[in-house]
Motif scaffolding. Sequence first.
Motif, PDB file in Angstrom:
ATOM      1  N   VAL A  47       0.861  -1.340   0.110  1.00 14.98           N
ATOM      2  CA  VAL A  47      -0.103  -0.082   0.016  1.00 14.98           C
ATOM      3  C   VAL A  47       0.782   1.053   0.082  1.00 14.98           C
ATOM      4  O   VAL A  47       1.763   1.282   0.777  1.00 14.98           O
ATOM      5  CB  VAL A  47      -0.835  -0.209   1.219  1.00 14.98           C
ATOM      6  N   LEU A  48       0.667   2.171  -0.989  1.00 13.73           N
ATOM      7  CA  LEU A  48       1.184   3.500  -1.025  1.00 13.73           C
ATOM      8  C   LEU A  48       0.718   4.430  -0.158  1.00 13.73           C
ATOM      9  O   LEU A  48      -0.731   4.447   0.088  1.00 13.73           O
ATOM     10  CB  LEU A  48       1.244   3.946  -2.342  1.00 13.73           C
TER      11      LEU A  48
ATOM     12  N   PHE B 171       0.132   7.614  11.478  1.00 11.24           N
ATOM     13  CA  PHE B 171       1.369   7.372  11.919  1.00 11.24           C
ATOM     14  C   PHE B 171       1.639   5.786  11.609  1.00 11.24           C
ATOM     15  O   PHE B 171       0.929   5.119  12.132  1.00 11.24           O
ATOM     16  CB  PHE B 171       1.743   7.915  12.997  1.00 11.24           C
ATOM     17  N   ILE B 172       2.954   5.584  11.176  1.00 14.74           N
ATOM     18  CA  ILE B 172       3.244   4.097  10.967  1.00 14.74           C
ATOM     19  C   ILE B 172       4.766   4.088  11.392  1.00 14.74           C
ATOM     20  O   ILE B 172       5.327   5.052  11.316  1.00 14.74           O
ATOM     21  CB  ILE B 172       3.265   3.633   9.341  1.00 14.74           C
ATOM     22  N   ARG B 173       5.342   2.952  12.076  1.00 13.71           N
ATOM     23  CA  ARG B 173       6.327   2.840  12.565  1.00 13.71           C
ATOM     24  C   ARG B 173       7.480   2.708  11.123  1.00 13.71           C
ATOM     25  O   ARG B 173       7.130   2.123  10.126  1.00 13.71           O
ATOM     26  CB  ARG B 173       6.817   1.590  13.120  1.00 13.71           C
ATOM     27  N   ILE B 174       8.432   3.524  11.197  1.00 17.30           N
ATOM     28  CA  ILE B 174       9.245   3.557  10.062  1.00 17.30           C
ATOM     29  C   ILE B 174       9.868   2.425   9.552  1.00 17.30           C
ATOM     30  O   ILE B 174      10.169   2.262   8.361  1.00 17.30           O
ATOM     31  CB  ILE B 174      10.675   4.550  10.581  1.00 17.30           C
ATOM     32  N   GLU B 175       9.948   1.269  10.278  1.00 20.98           N
ATOM     33  CA  GLU B 175      10.558   0.232   9.935  1.00 20.98           C
ATOM     34  C   GLU B 175       9.679  -0.720   9.231  1.00 20.98           C
ATOM     35  O   GLU B 175       9.976  -1.757   8.433  1.00 20.98           O
ATOM     36  CB  GLU B 175      11.106  -0.757  11.247  1.00 20.98           C
ATOM     37  N   GLU B 176       8.270  -0.333   9.071  1.00 24.18           N
ATOM     38  CA  GLU B 176       7.294  -1.008   8.356  1.00 24.18           C
ATOM     39  C   GLU B 176       7.089  -0.330   6.984  1.00 24.18           C
ATOM     40  O   GLU B 176       6.329  -0.968   6.349  1.00 24.18           O
ATOM     41  CB  GLU B 176       5.997  -1.013   9.257  1.00 24.18           C
ATOM     42  N   VAL B 177       7.977   0.596   6.759  1.00 27.02           N
ATOM     43  CA  VAL B 177       7.643   1.080   5.270  1.00 27.02           C
ATOM     44  C   VAL B 177       8.937   1.258   4.600  1.00 27.02           C
ATOM     45  O   VAL B 177      10.152   1.158   5.342  1.00 27.02           O
ATOM     46  CB  VAL B 177       7.042   2.451   5.226  1.00 27.02           C
ATOM     47  N   TRP B 178       8.800   1.559   3.161  1.00 26.63           N
ATOM     48  CA  TRP B 178      10.184   1.573   2.565  1.00 26.63           C
ATOM     49  C   TRP B 178      10.077   3.053   1.758  1.00 26.63           C
ATOM     50  O   TRP B 178       9.133   3.244   1.243  1.00 26.63           O
ATOM     51  CB  TRP B 178      10.296   0.576   1.383  1.00 26.63           C
TER      52      TRP B 178
END
Length: 150
Positions: A117-118, A141-148
């Motif tokens: 998901v973008l 907000f999403i944890r930084i390690e869960e996105v690229w």
Amino acid sequence: MRLPRFSKAWVAALLATAAWSVQALEFRTLAEHGTVFYDAPSAQARKLFVGSRGMPLEVLIENRDWLRVRDQSGALAWVEKKALSDKRSVVVAVSKAEVRVAADAKSSLLFVAEKGVLFQLLEAGKTGWVKVKHRDGAVGFIRIEEVWGV
């Protein structure tokens, strides 16, 4: 006291390594659907794949009107610089990512986003969370390690 002699090549390699380690990652976003990625910086080069608008890309090398980029899968390619935007996006890199109301694991859950998901990147915080916006307008907000793409 005598100092050891180092070869010029060794010193150059050391300086290049030091420069690489302090260089920040640069990400941009694909601005157009159907953008072609090439194996060399030329429209006459072999076409590798096509990307969609919103795709985050890591910029590795800049060569006039072309950029050498890496996508989330690790694929390397050349793309025309004009096809990229400074507007930032991130993509969910884990199977499921929790989108929260605040940058806190104890805050209310807005929704769960599936892998791929973008999101538009609104803010890359220093707290281990990123503020994102979904295309339907939801902001969280999403944890930084869960996105690229950060």
